[in-house]
Design an enzyme around this catalytic site. Structure first.
Site, mmCIF file in Angstrom:
data_model
loop_
_atom_site.group_PDB
_atom_site.id
_atom_site.type_symbol
_atom_site.label_atom_id
_atom_site.label_comp_id
_atom_site.label_asym_id
_atom_site.label_seq_id
_atom_site.Cartn_x
_atom_site.Cartn_y
_atom_site.Cartn_z
ATOM 1 N N SER A 159 46.768 35.243 42.058
ATOM 2 C CA SER A 159 45.514 36.088 41.976
ATOM 3 C C SER A 159 44.497 36.382 42.848
ATOM 4 O O SER A 159 43.515 37.139 42.471
ATOM 5 C CB SER A 159 45.131 36.057 40.320
ATOM 6 O OG SER A 159 46.138 36.539 39.435
ATOM 7 N N LYS A 186 43.506 39.673 44.183
ATOM 8 C CA LYS A 186 42.482 40.549 43.630
ATOM 9 C C LYS A 186 41.109 40.711 44.436
ATOM 10 O O LYS A 186 40.268 41.754 44.237
ATOM 11 C CB LYS A 186 42.393 40.014 42.269
ATOM 12 C CG LYS A 186 43.509 40.405 41.334
ATOM 13 C CD LYS A 186 43.176 39.997 39.854
ATOM 14 C CE LYS A 186 44.283 40.110 38.968
ATOM 15 N NZ LYS A 186 45.311 39.104 38.795
ATOM 16 N N SER A 218 40.606 37.612 35.258
ATOM 17 C CA SER A 218 41.776 37.860 36.471
ATOM 18 C C SER A 218 42.587 38.791 35.651
ATOM 19 O O SER A 218 44.228 38.506 35.859
ATOM 20 C CB SER A 218 42.408 36.372 36.718
ATOM 21 O OG SER A 218 43.423 36.788 37.827
#
Length: 411
Positions: A67, A70, A122
Site C-alpha cells: 500500500s 498509494k 490505507s
C-alpha cells in the site's frame, strides 16, 4: 541446604555491578557510528532537505511495495484535482481482508477527505474513487502514475494499480519511495495529512472521525508520517519521516518479516540519522542582521530577525547566511514592518528563511529635513550649476559693457 558465596564470587559480582553501567553507556556511542542493520529486504534513510543518503541496504532493488503504492496515488490525485472538489464514491468490490475507509457507493466526499482515508486508513476504496474521479478509469490513472514516476526520475518504479495489491508490474524501491515522499512532504496539505494521528472527515454527513493505522506515529513525538503497507508478496513495508531541531529525515523499510520489524526498523533508522547531525542556530530571534540608512533624517534603522532558524549539519558541511535588505529606508514606518529577509544555506542548498523587521518607528521626514537632505546629497551639482550661472552672468555683463563702450566711441 544453603551456602554463601565465596570471596571470589563476591568480587566478580561487585565488578559486574560497576562495569554494567559503563557498558550500557558505551552502546549508544557504537550505534551512533554504525547504522542499524535490519533483516528486511531493503531499507534506507535520507536527508529530506537534500536527498542525501545517510545509510541504506539494497536501496535501488525493485520490490513489491504493497500500500505504499498509494503515495503515488495521492501525488497524482493532488496534481490532477483541487482538494475541495466534491466527488462521488465509486463502487469497489473488495476482497476479504482489504483495508477500507468504509465508503458507500454514491456518497459525496471531498478529495481532501479521500486523501485522509487513503493515508490514515490505507483505504483501497479511497484509492479506487480517487483514480476514477481524476482520470475516468483505473487504467488511465495508472498510466498517469507511471508518467509522473518517470518525470520524478523514479527509475526503479512501475505501477500496475493505484491500490498496491500484489500484481505483476507493480513495484518500486526504497530509494524511489523516499524520493517520492520527499516531493510529497513539500506539499503542506500532504504533510499535514501524513502527520495526523486522527482526522474528522468534514465533507461527510454526518461527519466521521478516523484514526491512523500507522503505529510509527505513536512511537515518538517527532515522527511526522508517512505510510504503511502489507501484502503476502511485499511482506511488511513502511515509509517513515521525522523532524526535530531543524532536521528532516525520511526512512523506508521494504520487505520486513514482521509488523514490529518495520516500525522498530524505521524508528531506529530515524534516531540514528538524527544522531549524525549537530544542532546549529545561525539566526537568532532579535539578531540585528541589517542596518539601512534612514533617508532625509539620517541615522540607521536596525532590521532584526523575527524568529530563530535552527538547522542540522553533518561534519564537513558549511552554513551560510545571506541577507536581502534595502540600503536605505524612508519614513513613515511603523514598528515591526517586514523590510528584508535572511536565508540560510547548507552547502549551497536553501534550508529556510526568516523575515527581518524594523526595531523602531520611523516618523515622516519634515520639509526642512527633506530640503537639507536634498542640498546635502546634491551640493556638487548645485555648486556647479551656480558657478555656471555666475559665469554666464559675468559674460553677459561683460558683453553689455563692451556694447556700451562701442556706442560711446561712435558718438
Amino acid at each position: 541446604m544453603s551456602s554463601r558465596p565465596g570471596g571470589a564470587a563476591l568480587l566478580l559480582a561487585l565488578l559486574g555491578c560497576l562495569l554494567l553501567p559503563a557498558l550500557a553507556g558505551a552502546a549508544p556511542a557504537l550505534a551512533a557510528d554504525h547504522p542499524p542493520q535490519l533483516q528486511s529486504r531493503s531499507w534506507g534513510v535520507i536527508d529530506a532537505r537534500s536527498g542525501d543518503v545517510l545509510a541504506s541496504h539494497s536501496l535501488n532493488e525493485s520490490l513489491p511495495i504493497a500500500s505504499t503504492t498509494k503515495l503515488m496515488t495521492a501525488y497524482v490525485a493532488m496534481k490532477e484535482m483541487p482538494l475541495d472538489k466534491i466527488v462521488r464514491a465509486q463502487p469497489y468490490d473488495a476482497e476479504y481482508g482489504e483495508s477500507l475507509m468504509g465508503l458507500r457507493t454514491g456518497q459525496r466526499i471531498s478529495v481532501r477527505d479521500l486523501l485522509y482515508g487513503l493515508i490514515l486508513r490505507s483505504g483501497n476504496d479511497a484509492a479506487h474513487t480517487l483514480a476514477i474521479s481524476a482520470a475516468g478509469s483505473e487504467a488511465r490513472f495508472v498510466a498517469q502514475m507511471n508518467r509522473y514516476a518517470a518525470a520524478l526520475g523514479l527509475s526503479h518504479t512501475h505501477y500496475a494499480n493505484p491500490v498496491g495489491l500484489d500484481q505483476k508490474g507493480n513495484y518500486s524501491s526504497a530509494g524511489d519511495l523516499m524520493t517520492l515522499t520527499q516531493h510529497l512532504l513539500r506539499e503542506p496539505a500532504f504533510a499535514e495529512i501524513a502527520d495526523s494521528r486522527s482526522a474528522v472527515l468534514r465533507s461527510l454527513h454526518p461527519r466521521r472521525r478516523i484514526e491512523s493505522i500507522n503505529e510509527l506515529l505513536q512511537m515518538a513525538p517527532w515522527v511526522t508520517g508517512v505510510k504503511t503497507g502489507h501484502t503476502f508478496g511485499a511482506l511488511y513495508v513502511e515509509v517513515g519521516s521525522g523532524q526535530k531541531h531543524g532536521i528532516s529525515l525520511i526512512s523506508a523499510v521494504v520487505g520486513a518479516w514482521t509488523d514490529e520489524e518495520r516500525f522498530d526498523g524505521n524508528l531506529a533508522l530515524l534516531e540514528w540519522g538524527f544522531g549524525q547531525y549537530r544542532h546549529a542556530l545561525p539566526i537568532r530571534r532579535g539578531q540585528d542582521l541589517a542596518d539601512p540608512e534612514i533617508r532625509y533624517t539620517g541615522g540607521e534603522l536596525p532590521l532584526r530577525a523575527q524568529q530563530n532558524l535552527a538547522v542540522g549539519i553533518r561534519p564537513g558541511q558549511h552554513v551560510q547566511v545571506r541577507v536581502d535588505a534595502p540600503d536605505e529606508v524612508e519614513g513613515p514606518l511603523l514598528k515591526e514592518v517586514k523590510l528584508g529577509e535572511a536565508t540560510v544555506y547548507v552547502d549551497g542548498r536553501k534550508v529556510g528563511s526568516v523575515a527581518l523587521r524594523n526595531g523602531r518607528v520611523v516618523p515622516k521626514a519634515s520639509s526642512f529635513d527633506r530640503a537639507r537632505a536634498f542640498f546635502a546629497d546634491n551640493w556638487i551639482p548645485i555648486a556647479a550649476a551656480l558657478f555656471v550661472i555666475l559665469m554666464i552672468a559675468l559674460i553677459l555683463r561683460y558683453q553689455s559693457f563692451r556694447r556700451k563702450e562701442a556706442r560711446r566711441e561712435v558718438w
